[in-house]
Design a protein around this motif. Structure first.
Motif, PDB file in Angstrom:
ATOM      1  N   MET A 151       3.590  16.356   1.471  1.00 38.79           N
ATOM      2  CA  MET A 151       1.969  16.294   1.384  1.00 38.79           C
ATOM      3  C   MET A 151       1.522  16.109  -0.106  1.00 38.79           C
ATOM      4  SD  MET A 151       1.378  17.345   4.299  1.00 38.79           S
ATOM      5  CE  MET A 151       2.546  18.014   5.291  1.00 38.79           C
ATOM      6  N   GLU A 152       1.996  15.765  -1.266  1.00 34.23           N
ATOM      7  CA  GLU A 152       1.661  15.610  -2.211  1.00 34.23           C
ATOM      8  C   GLU A 152       1.660  14.155  -2.587  1.00 34.23           C
ATOM      9  OE1 GLU A 152       4.009  16.674  -5.819  1.00 34.23           O
ATOM     10  OE2 GLU A 152       3.788  19.009  -5.336  1.00 34.23           O
ATOM     11  N   ASN A 157      -1.946   9.521  -0.771  1.00 34.78           N
ATOM     12  CA  ASN A 157      -1.809   7.697  -0.103  1.00 34.78           C
ATOM     13  C   ASN A 157      -3.267   7.883   0.518  1.00 34.78           C
ATOM     14  OD1 ASN A 157       1.154   7.179  -1.198  1.00 34.78           O
ATOM     15  ND2 ASN A 157       1.476   8.125   1.348  1.00 34.78           N
ATOM     16  N   ALA A 158      -3.662   9.263   0.987  1.00 37.57           N
ATOM     17  CA  ALA A 158      -5.150   9.301   1.378  1.00 37.57           C
ATOM     18  C   ALA A 158      -5.890   9.066   0.635  1.00 37.57           C
ATOM     19  CB  ALA A 158      -5.243  10.960   1.861  1.00 37.57           C
ATOM     20  N   ARG A 159      -6.684   9.365  -0.882  1.00 38.32           N
ATOM     21  CA  ARG A 159      -6.574   9.403  -1.837  1.00 38.32           C
ATOM     22  C   ARG A 159      -6.756   7.879  -2.148  1.00 38.32           C
ATOM     23  NH1 ARG A 159      -4.307  14.306  -4.074  1.00 38.32           N
ATOM     24  NH2 ARG A 159      -3.296  12.135  -5.582  1.00 38.32           N
ATOM     25  N   HIS A 257       5.554   0.822   0.835  1.00 37.22           N
ATOM     26  CA  HIS A 257       4.308   1.242   1.451  1.00 37.22           C
ATOM     27  C   HIS A 257       4.768  -0.186   2.707  1.00 37.22           C
ATOM     28  CE1 HIS A 257       3.977   4.832  -0.723  1.00 37.22           C
ATOM     29  NE2 HIS A 257       3.484   3.722  -1.914  1.00 37.22           N
ATOM     30  N   GLU A 258       4.968  -0.871   3.057  1.00 44.48           N
ATOM     31  CA  GLU A 258       5.040  -1.872   3.799  1.00 44.48           C
ATOM     32  C   GLU A 258       5.522  -1.534   5.152  1.00 44.48           C
ATOM     33  OE1 GLU A 258       4.812  -5.317   1.328  1.00 44.48           O
ATOM     34  OE2 GLU A 258       3.153  -4.917   1.009  1.00 44.48           O
ATOM     35  N   ALA A 290      -2.494   9.895   8.289  1.00 45.14           N
ATOM     36  CA  ALA A 290      -2.180   8.682   9.021  1.00 45.14           C
ATOM     37  C   ALA A 290      -2.648   8.231  10.182  1.00 45.14           C
ATOM     38  CB  ALA A 290      -0.654   9.525   8.837  1.00 45.14           C
ATOM     39  N   GLU A 291      -3.632   9.178  10.656  1.00 43.95           N
ATOM     40  CA  GLU A 291      -3.919   8.727  12.043  1.00 43.95           C
ATOM     41  C   GLU A 291      -4.932   7.931  11.842  1.00 43.95           C
ATOM     42  OE1 GLU A 291      -4.471  11.446  16.433  1.00 43.95           O
ATOM     43  OE2 GLU A 291      -5.949  10.194  15.442  1.00 43.95           O
TER      44      GLU A 291
END
Lengths: 389, 389
Positions: A151-152, A157-159, A257-258, A290-291
């Motif tokens: 989750m970290e 990644n989300a930020r 991350h690819e 992720a969605e």
């Protein structure tokens, strides 16, 4: 020769502390064989995806035999396949190769995971085992104590994504609202109560911007898939979706991350399918952002256009590109080793028009993506499968 | 189209408390790729056999990626395969199917296991994980405490066999004397000091009739095999033994210890090979009596004739039917997840005439057998592979 899916089955997904994996697996297997109209003896090979049985239950070595010990598949040639969140999708990939080898007419894939137990620390420890444990133990200061490392990672990644795309916490909350609504229409889903945007935003924060409902919880479940050769299907009068391509990828040292984008490009090329041809998607929303982010990596929308999918309603069951009609990991559930198979079960059922109130209208091509584990600087494993009705 | 072995590699086998599995695996992989004249990028798929990483090191989920993280195979599509003592032979089986699918030219199998650690109880706990852990925990009285369950099983089987065949403890000791002599000729062997019959009989008793040298010890090691299609081999001018058959079997509920004999019968039939055609054998002597008992199950000698193999000298390197020229599990070593691959490495090297002082004269057909784990009333998994020079 093609690989055809002629049977699917699934246990309920949820937190069943007193129910062992073997009970859930036996349910899924019985349903899948019945669906295929086959008996255990018709099956040439069984591959069982399981990710954390050793850490959670102490059962290693013979995970396939113990997980299937009360199922109709006892005695069939079997082995366990492990590949983090892609364990049972990797098993599916190997099953596809086994059919293509011409050496097996019928192969069954089972994904099964038991994560709950009376000792709640075990699930955290098990999830942390998807990182390089030796490096974690070497890292100064934390004494190897398990943390919610994933989750970290997902939150960071989300930020980053929010900063470059304008995605908001409201977008992520809307994904959960959609997926819990989908889950409420899915009899096997772990989360069956639809949540509103406000419910999600006001829930306990795990790591900003993620609140609790944005994170797939721990859970138990099993899913099973019966694959056969097109020759066998023809001879026996059986029908089902065909595997257009199934691709496995693993982390490269300089992956940045690819892994998903490079695997998606190869999968579309191998299948001769264009991203625009995809009718519906089951993707790996271990955390809700992720969605929004992964459809870009899957080449389904342009870079930066991820948020438009949820804002326009495109990713709803009645939208242009339905995503996670099953409820996805956040609502159907994420018993790690079962997830890959569960995604393919949902696609196969959607492509056969069997999903009742959550049925997507006339889907032709389904895409399943999952990626998981963490090594070097990205996901350890990725699987992408394209099915055609 | 045939599957050809064009490269083999192996680390040393032994107790290397301070050496992680990834170091051993990197050695084995480098040697195998060099032998095959290939680079990592030529490899389409890697399957990693590992049996006890979760219990011993806490590393699950991404065992293939961590085990190969310092090897030339980083970034290749990979997954871990688990099947007790047959983990890496099951990986070999799936690799053979992958080649036969026509979807991969080159597949690498790696077997790697790290059993030693500063906590000696972990290896015992890990080995006990090859039984049904949930039943053991339910069994009254032992509180789930790990015991050397397998040596108890092997000793009971040996006592039954002695009663019906006339085999003696001296026969078992002579097997160890032969295998430690073979091990002394094998640079990678864990046990390199030849023992006499008296040494073995006078050693500490584990469970009668087994003394310590009759039992494969815990150890660490890795082995790697490069497989390719016959088309690829022809195009690239590469040669090697071919896979005549590779068969996986799993425990049936009423198996009565017949898993090896039923699998052997199927393997010979599938390959169109007669047991008399077999030139040499690597078999699963987790305890020494297996070398006398298992050849009967493999249909290589008549029922009750097992002891004649060691008494006549037939199973020596210069005998009629050399068995375990590598030293077998008792001398080469038995790092569980590496054993199946190590057996095939030895066969492939023997069939290519590369074994120096332990070379069998002009072998044509090699047979590898391993069986392990325990469920219901017999071995959980069995793999038999027949290779032809």
């Amino acid at each position: 020769m093609e690989t055809i899916i002629i049977g699917t089955g699934s246990s309920r997904f949820g937190m069943f502390v007193d129910t062992p994996a073997r009970t859930l697996a036996a349910e899924a297997v019985a349903e899948a064989l019945k669906d295929a109209g086959l008996e255990g003896k018709d099956v040439g090979l069984v591959l069982v995806g399981n990710a954390v049985g050793g850490v959670v239950t102490g059962q290693e070595m013979i995970r396939s035999q113990t997980i299937l010990s009360q199922s109709l598949l006892v005695g069939r040639p079997m082995a366990a396949v492990e590949n983090a969140c892609a364990s049972s999708s990797s098993a599916f990939y190997l099953a596809h190769l086994a059919i293509q080898s011409g050496m097996h007419d019928v192969v069954v894939v089972v994904g099964a995971e038991k994560m709950t137990s009376t000792d709640r620390t075990l699930a955290t420890k098990a999830l942390a085992a998807a990182t390089d444990v030796s490096l974690r133990q070497e890292a100064a200061g934390d004494g190897g104590k398990p943390r919610p490392v994933f989750m970290e990672i997902y939150a960071a990644n989300a930020r980053n994504y929010m900063a470059r795309s304008g995605a908001t916490a409201e977008d992520f909350a809307d994904v959960v609202a959609k997926n819990t609504r989908n889950g409420s229409l899915n009899p096997i889903a772990q989360v069956k109560v639809p949540l509103s945007r406000e419910d999600v935003l006001n829930a306990r924060e795990i790591v900003a911007p993620l609140t609790r409902p944005m994170c797939a919880g721990i859970g138990d479940g099993a899913a099973a898939i019966v694959l056969c050769s097109s020759g066998f299907a023809r001879a026996k009068g059986k029908k089902g979706p065909k595997v257009r391509t199934s691709l496995l990828a693993s982390a490269e040292i300089e992956d940045n991350h690819e892994i998903v984008s490079r695997t998606a490009a190869k999968a579309f090329e191998a299948a001769g399918i264009s991203p625009e041809d995809v009718s519906l998607v089951e993707l790996h929303d271990a955390a809700a952002p992720a969605e929004i982010m992964v459809p870009e990596e899957l080449l389904l929308v342009a870079q930066g256009d991820g948020p438009s999918l949820i804002r326009s309603g495109a990713s709803r069951i009645d939208g242009r590109l339905p995503i996670n009609p099953s409820g996805g990991l956040t609502a159907r559930g994420h018993p790690v080793g079962a997830t890959g198979a569960a995604q393919i079960v949902e696609l196969a059922n959607q492509l056969r028009g069997r999903c009742g109130p959550r049925q997507v209208a006339n889907p032709r091509i389904g895409l399943a993506e999952n990626a998981g584990g963490s090594i070097f600087n990205g996901a350890a494993a990725c699987m992408i499968t394209l099915l055609e009705a």
